[in-house]
Scaffold this motif. Sequence first.
Motif, PDB file in Angstrom:
ATOM      1  N   ALA A   1       0.832  -1.205   0.000  1.00 40.66           N
ATOM      2  CA  ALA A   1       0.000   0.000   0.000  1.00 40.66           C
ATOM      3  C   ALA A   1       0.871   1.260   0.000  1.00 40.66           C
ATOM      4  CB  ALA A   1      -0.925  -0.005   1.216  1.00 40.66           C
ATOM      5  N   LEU A   2       1.886   1.279   0.861  1.00 40.76           N
ATOM      6  CA  LEU A   2       2.783   2.436   0.926  1.00 40.76           C
ATOM      7  C   LEU A   2       3.504   2.653  -0.402  1.00 40.76           C
ATOM      8  CD1 LEU A   2       4.404   1.960   4.468  1.00 40.76           C
ATOM      9  CD2 LEU A   2       2.769   3.727   3.803  1.00 40.76           C
ATOM     10  N   TYR A   3       3.964   1.566  -0.989  1.00 42.33           N
ATOM     11  CA  TYR A   3       4.715   1.690  -2.249  1.00 42.33           C
ATOM     12  C   TYR A   3       3.811   2.138  -3.398  1.00 42.33           C
ATOM     13  CZ  TYR A   3       7.797   0.548  -6.142  1.00 42.33           C
ATOM     14  OH  TYR A   3       8.565   0.612  -7.283  1.00 42.33           O
ATOM     15  N   MET A   4       2.603   1.612  -3.463  1.00 40.00           N
ATOM     16  CA  MET A   4       1.679   2.003  -4.535  1.00 40.00           C
ATOM     17  C   MET A   4       1.312   3.485  -4.441  1.00 40.00           C
ATOM     18  SD  MET A   4      -0.860  -1.311  -4.821  1.00 40.00           S
ATOM     19  CE  MET A   4      -1.892  -0.519  -6.055  1.00 40.00           C
ATOM     20  N   VAL A   5       1.052   3.961  -3.214  1.00 39.12           N
ATOM     21  CA  VAL A   5       0.739   5.381  -3.027  1.00 39.12           C
ATOM     22  C   VAL A   5       1.964   6.242  -3.356  1.00 39.12           C
ATOM     23  CG1 VAL A   5       0.058   7.144  -1.346  1.00 39.12           C
ATOM     24  CG2 VAL A   5      -1.028   4.900  -1.298  1.00 39.12           C
ATOM     25  N   THR A   6       3.162   5.754  -2.991  1.00 36.60           N
ATOM     26  CA  THR A   6       4.407   6.461  -3.305  1.00 36.60           C
ATOM     27  C   THR A   6       4.580   6.622  -4.807  1.00 36.60           C
ATOM     28  OG1 THR A   6       5.517   5.664  -1.307  1.00 36.60           O
ATOM     29  CG2 THR A   6       6.919   6.382  -3.118  1.00 36.60           C
ATOM     30  N   VAL A   7       4.401   5.528  -5.541  1.00 32.85           N
ATOM     31  CA  VAL A   7       4.551   5.571  -6.999  1.00 32.85           C
ATOM     32  C   VAL A   7       3.499   6.479  -7.622  1.00 32.85           C
ATOM     33  CG1 VAL A   7       4.402   4.209  -9.123  1.00 32.85           C
ATOM     34  CG2 VAL A   7       5.624   3.291  -7.151  1.00 32.85           C
ATOM     35  N   LEU A   8       2.246   6.313  -7.216  1.00 34.87           N
ATOM     36  CA  LEU A   8       1.161   7.120  -7.775  1.00 34.87           C
ATOM     37  C   LEU A   8       1.380   8.607  -7.498  1.00 34.87           C
ATOM     38  CD1 LEU A   8      -1.604   7.246  -9.158  1.00 34.87           C
ATOM     39  CD2 LEU A   8      -2.662   6.960  -6.912  1.00 34.87           C
ATOM     40  N   GLY A   9       1.713   8.945  -6.249  1.00 29.72           N
ATOM     41  CA  GLY A   9       1.884  10.345  -5.874  1.00 29.72           C
ATOM     42  C   GLY A   9       3.046  11.004  -6.580  1.00 29.72           C
ATOM     43  N   ASN A  10       4.182  10.330  -6.628  1.00 29.82           N
ATOM     44  CA  ASN A  10       5.368  10.943  -7.236  1.00 29.82           C
ATOM     45  C   ASN A  10       5.295  10.994  -8.754  1.00 29.82           C
ATOM     46  OD1 ASN A  10       7.429  11.638  -5.044  1.00 29.82           O
ATOM     47  ND2 ASN A  10       6.826   9.576  -4.454  1.00 29.82           N
ATOM     48  N   VAL A  11       4.728   9.968  -9.373  1.00 25.28           N
ATOM     49  CA  VAL A  11       4.534  10.007 -10.828  1.00 25.28           C
ATOM     50  C   VAL A  11       3.567  11.126 -11.195  1.00 25.28           C
ATOM     51  CG1 VAL A  11       3.552   8.768 -12.796  1.00 25.28           C
ATOM     52  CG2 VAL A  11       5.120   7.594 -11.256  1.00 25.28           C
ATOM     53  N   THR A  12       2.517  11.295 -10.384  1.00 24.33           N
ATOM     54  CA  THR A  12       1.558  12.375 -10.629  1.00 24.33           C
ATOM     55  C   THR A  12       2.232  13.741 -10.539  1.00 24.33           C
ATOM     56  OG1 THR A  12      -0.268  11.049  -9.744  1.00 24.33           O
ATOM     57  CG2 THR A  12      -0.602  13.436  -9.860  1.00 24.33           C
ATOM     58  N   MET A  13       3.062  13.946  -9.506  1.00 20.63           N
ATOM     59  CA  MET A  13       3.767  15.215  -9.353  1.00 20.63           C
ATOM     60  C   MET A  13       4.687  15.479 -10.545  1.00 20.63           C
ATOM     61  SD  MET A  13       2.912  16.935  -6.646  1.00 20.63           S
ATOM     62  CE  MET A  13       4.291  18.028  -6.338  1.00 20.63           C
ATOM     63  N   ILE A  14       5.414  14.468 -10.979  1.00 22.90           N
ATOM     64  CA  ILE A  14       6.322  14.633 -12.120  1.00 22.90           C
ATOM     65  C   ILE A  14       5.541  14.993 -13.382  1.00 22.90           C
ATOM     66  CG2 ILE A  14       7.923  13.409 -13.654  1.00 22.90           C
ATOM     67  CD1 ILE A  14       8.788  11.773 -11.156  1.00 22.90           C
ATOM     68  N   MET A  15       4.432  14.312 -13.623  1.00 23.25           N
ATOM     69  CA  MET A  15       3.633  14.567 -14.811  1.00 23.25           C
ATOM     70  C   MET A  15       2.992  15.951 -14.778  1.00 23.25           C
ATOM     71  SD  MET A  15       1.778  10.877 -15.476  1.00 23.25           S
ATOM     72  CE  MET A  15       0.791  11.585 -16.814  1.00 23.25           C
ATOM     73  N   VAL A  16       2.446  16.334 -13.625  1.00 18.41           N
ATOM     74  CA  VAL A  16       1.780  17.633 -13.509  1.00 18.41           C
ATOM     75  C   VAL A  16       2.776  18.771 -13.744  1.00 18.41           C
ATOM     76  CG1 VAL A  16       0.693  19.222 -11.868  1.00 18.41           C
ATOM     77  CG2 VAL A  16      -0.093  16.858 -12.015  1.00 18.41           C
ATOM     78  N   ILE A  17       3.940  18.671 -13.113  1.00 16.60           N
ATOM     79  CA  ILE A  17       4.946  19.734 -13.257  1.00 16.60           C
ATOM     80  C   ILE A  17       5.488  19.778 -14.681  1.00 16.60           C
ATOM     81  CG2 ILE A  17       7.236  20.495 -12.500  1.00 16.60           C
ATOM     82  CD1 ILE A  17       6.537  19.305  -9.724  1.00 16.60           C
ATOM     83  N   THR A  18       5.607  18.618 -15.320  1.00 16.66           N
ATOM     84  CA  THR A  18       6.115  18.569 -16.698  1.00 16.66           C
ATOM     85  C   THR A  18       5.104  19.120 -17.684  1.00 16.66           C
ATOM     86  OG1 THR A  18       7.455  16.623 -16.165  1.00 16.66           O
ATOM     87  CG2 THR A  18       7.030  17.048 -18.494  1.00 16.66           C
ATOM     88  N   LEU A  19       3.825  18.798 -17.502  1.00 20.06           N
ATOM     89  CA  LEU A  19       2.800  19.149 -18.487  1.00 20.06           C
ATOM     90  C   LEU A  19       2.208  20.538 -18.314  1.00 20.06           C
ATOM     91  CD1 LEU A  19       0.889  15.722 -18.619  1.00 20.06           C
ATOM     92  CD2 LEU A  19       2.557  16.603 -20.265  1.00 20.06           C
ATOM     93  N   ASP A  20       2.230  21.080 -17.106  1.00 16.90           N
ATOM     94  CA  ASP A  20       1.610  22.387 -16.870  1.00 16.90           C
ATOM     95  C   ASP A  20       2.659  23.503 -16.982  1.00 16.90           C
ATOM     96  OD1 ASP A  20       0.496  24.745 -15.297  1.00 16.90           O
ATOM     97  OD2 ASP A  20      -1.209  23.382 -15.250  1.00 16.90           O
ATOM     98  N   ALA A  21       2.482  24.378 -17.952  1.00 18.75           N
ATOM     99  CA  ALA A  21       3.450  25.457 -18.207  1.00 18.75           C
ATOM    100  C   ALA A  21       3.537  26.438 -17.050  1.00 18.75           C
ATOM    101  CB  ALA A  21       3.075  26.196 -19.489  1.00 18.75           C
ATOM    102  N   HIS A  22       2.466  26.558 -16.250  1.00 14.46           N
ATOM    103  CA  HIS A  22       2.481  27.479 -15.115  1.00 14.46           C
ATOM    104  C   HIS A  22       3.458  27.036 -14.015  1.00 14.46           C
ATOM    105  CE1 HIS A  22      -1.440  28.225 -17.049  1.00 14.46           C
ATOM    106  NE2 HIS A  22      -1.300  29.472 -16.600  1.00 14.46           N
TER     107      HIS A  22
END
Length: 316
Positions: free
Chosen positions: A38-59
């Motif tokens: 559970a901890l690892y799945m949330v870790t992967v989901l949260g960090n991948v989401t942060m990387i994608m959001v920061i990469t895709l959003d120009a703001h």
Amino acid sequence: MPPHRNGNLSTVYFQDFVLEGFEGGLETQALLFAVFLALYMVTVLGNVTMIMVITLDAHLHSPMYFFLKNLSFLDLCYSSVIAPNALANFFSPSKVITFAGCVTQLFFFSLLVTTEGLLLGVMAYDRFMAICSPLCYPITMCHSACIRLVLGTYCGGCLNSVVQTSFTFHLPFCSSNHINHFFCDVPPLLQLACGNTAINELLLFGICGLIIVGVTFVVLVSYGYITVTILRMHSVTGRRKVFSTCGSHMAAVTLFMGTVFVMYAQPGAIESMEQGKVVSIFYTLVIPMLNPLIYSLRNKDVKKALWRLGQKHTTM
């Protein structure tokens, strides 16, 4: 695999190690497996989401979020160095890791954890420049400067990793190849050594202590100046925004440095392996899971970026 002897009965060269992990029966192992998963799945989901959001959003294409994206990448990587193998070992009858696998795991874990510690110091410096010297900030923290700072943290991490790994595995291991831990780390490996580990312990405490003191000094000085600057602000909204951003970073620094100190830089850290296992769970899985939550839940820019990406996805 049987050990090889070099003619000295006290020195044994093992081809494999056994990661003992946690004590307990099948039910305990199943519970721990569920917690780790559970901890690892949330870790992967949260960090991948942060990387994608920061990469895709120009703001979010600013130095602060560039460093935050690198922090998420490090959290994702160093938890992945530990968690998959630990999960596989919960129900493995042998729990064996090869000598080469143990060296590789220690090298990358040490590299990534050290790099993250140094990056937290860089992030504090970035906030200091942004808040205390806003006119110089675009020049001082240009994209090339940010890349150099991140590369510098990786170089520091690599240097520490090479030193710790080479000195640890140059020791002769004797009598047992059973590591009292769920991954290959310096303290449990030193317990297996039959040579003099004084230099290794000195290096471990010295380098970790230097990093902790250095990063803490940078953070305290940076936030000391930031606090003075904030108190001079007339805008209540501006104060709240700065306090929110800086509060998230301070929480991340406190969690990370506190657990690293308990594990590596306090007297008796080598001997107390049962305490070490619990602390290790915290900084290998819990902190990488919490960092995306800390930075996203208290950051309006990240929330807005998530909302914009959600809206864009629904309209496609």
